[in-house]
Design a protein around this motif. Sequence first.
Motif, short mmCIF file in Angstrom:
data_model
loop_
_atom_site.label_atom_id
_atom_site.label_comp_id
_atom_site.label_asym_id
_atom_site.label_seq_id
_atom_site.Cartn_x
_atom_site.Cartn_y
_atom_site.Cartn_z
N LEU A 1 0.84 -1.19 0.00
CA LEU A 1 0.00 0.00 0.00
C LEU A 1 0.87 1.24 0.00
O LEU A 1 1.80 1.36 0.81
N ASN A 2 0.56 2.17 -0.89
CA ASN A 2 1.25 3.46 -0.89
C ASN A 2 0.64 4.34 0.19
O ASN A 2 -0.40 4.01 0.79
N ALA A 3 1.26 5.47 0.44
CA ALA A 3 0.80 6.38 1.49
C ALA A 3 -0.65 6.80 1.26
O ALA A 3 -1.09 7.00 0.12
N GLY A 4 -1.41 6.89 2.35
CA GLY A 4 -2.79 7.35 2.27
C GLY A 4 -3.73 6.36 1.61
O GLY A 4 -4.71 6.77 0.99
N SER A 5 -3.43 5.06 1.71
CA SER A 5 -4.24 4.03 1.05
C SER A 5 -4.76 3.02 2.07
O SER A 5 -4.21 2.89 3.17
N ARG A 6 -5.82 2.31 1.68
CA ARG A 6 -6.33 1.26 2.56
C ARG A 6 -6.94 0.13 1.74
O ARG A 6 -7.43 0.34 0.64
N GLU B 1 2.50 15.75 -0.63
CA GLU B 1 1.77 15.79 0.65
C GLU B 1 1.53 14.38 1.18
O GLU B 1 1.69 14.13 2.38
N ARG B 2 1.14 13.47 0.32
CA ARG B 2 0.93 12.09 0.76
C ARG B 2 2.26 11.44 1.18
O ARG B 2 2.32 10.71 2.16
N TRP B 3 3.29 11.70 0.39
CA TRP B 3 4.58 11.05 0.61
C TRP B 3 5.17 11.43 1.97
O TRP B 3 5.69 10.57 2.69
N PHE B 4 5.08 12.73 2.30
CA PHE B 4 5.74 13.21 3.52
C PHE B 4 4.77 13.47 4.68
O PHE B 4 5.21 13.92 5.74
N ASN B 5 3.47 13.20 4.49
CA ASN B 5 2.48 13.46 5.52
C ASN B 5 2.51 14.92 5.97
O ASN B 5 2.69 15.25 7.14
N ILE B 6 2.34 15.79 4.97
CA ILE B 6 2.37 17.24 5.22
C ILE B 6 1.26 17.92 4.43
O ILE B 6 0.64 17.31 3.55
N LYS B 7 1.03 19.17 4.75
CA LYS B 7 0.17 20.05 3.95
C LYS B 7 1.03 21.18 3.45
O LYS B 7 1.68 21.89 4.24
N LEU B 8 1.09 21.36 2.12
CA LEU B 8 1.93 22.39 1.53
C LEU B 8 1.13 23.66 1.26
O LEU B 8 -0.03 23.60 0.86
N TYR B 9 1.76 24.80 1.50
CA TYR B 9 1.14 26.11 1.27
C TYR B 9 2.06 26.94 0.38
O TYR B 9 3.20 27.23 0.75
N VAL B 10 1.55 27.29 -0.81
CA VAL B 10 2.33 28.11 -1.74
C VAL B 10 1.86 29.56 -1.58
O VAL B 10 0.67 29.86 -1.72
N GLU B 11 2.80 30.45 -1.29
CA GLU B 11 2.43 31.84 -1.01
C GLU B 11 1.76 32.50 -2.21
O GLU B 11 0.73 33.16 -2.09
N GLU B 12 2.36 32.35 -3.37
CA GLU B 12 1.80 32.99 -4.56
C GLU B 12 2.30 32.25 -5.79
O GLU B 12 3.47 31.88 -5.87
#
Length: 312
Positions: free
Chosen positions: A126-131, A259-270
């Motif tokens: 199973l890859n990240a975020g899978s079931r 995001e799935r790979w590293f268990n993070i939420k990314l925020y791009v400023e602009e």
Amino acid sequence: MIDRKRFLELVEKHLNRNCSKAEEAELEKYYHVYGQRLFDEIDQRKIRLQISQRIMAHAKKSKYSLDEKHKRRTLLRVAASLSILLVLGMSSVLLLPIKQVKFITVASNLGEKTQVTLPDSSSVTLNAGSRITYPETFNGDTRDVQLSGEAFFKVTHNPEQPFIVSTTGLNTRVLGTSFNIKAYEDNTEVKISLATGSIQISRSETILATLEPDQQMIFDKTSENYLVETHSTSNDTFWLYNIIKLNDHSFSETLKIMERWFNIKLYVEEIDENTAKRTISGKFIDPTLEEVIQSLELLCGSKISYKKNVKL
């Protein structure tokens, strides 16, 4: 008068094909005296079906194989005899217990990969975020599992019991092979890629495609259109070797993968519209979060921040 203990003893011997001639005659007597008269008169269809399924599951586990003629004869005689006992008021006692199927769900958290061994010794990564959800044992005519997310399957060959993976709207049927399915709930597409063997993909009762090695089917969940193309399956399985492979992925798709790979939420400023539409190709081998963010910042020309430990 029916001797319940003796009757069950005879049924067990009959299923295992070790009844003596005298015992076969004794079991036959139950059928002829009671079964032919009552079998079609009682309204116990559902119960008889459950009993029949239980009998055949038992027969499959037997050290003997049953030919089709013997299977039919076994089902008719034994189910008829069981119906006799039901009519005689013994239905409250479980003659051949029909166990509730126990299902197991294994989830791979964001930032993780998880190895699963199924009851038939098939292996699933199973890859990240899978079931994946599957029964404790595969007792039916097919081996059915439910997948959400992405997984690579190595299926144990068994032509008598096909293996079926259900995802959003699609069923993938195999006998024994290896393949990758990417079917995340928040993706608009389902991608199924074949490494070895052969698989058949269907929707409801309609067969959509039969794939050969290094072919991929892409199914659009919104329009329900699909495309089969020649495609190197290795491009879809780099994740098994801790490699992030990007192949003309959009910037937004790339962010989801990271995001799935590293268990993070990314925020791009602009980010400008043209950059957002840009596709990205390349590989990250054993990537670290820092180098991935630096690369993405160079691509979009903007600062990227992140939040850790996002729940699945």
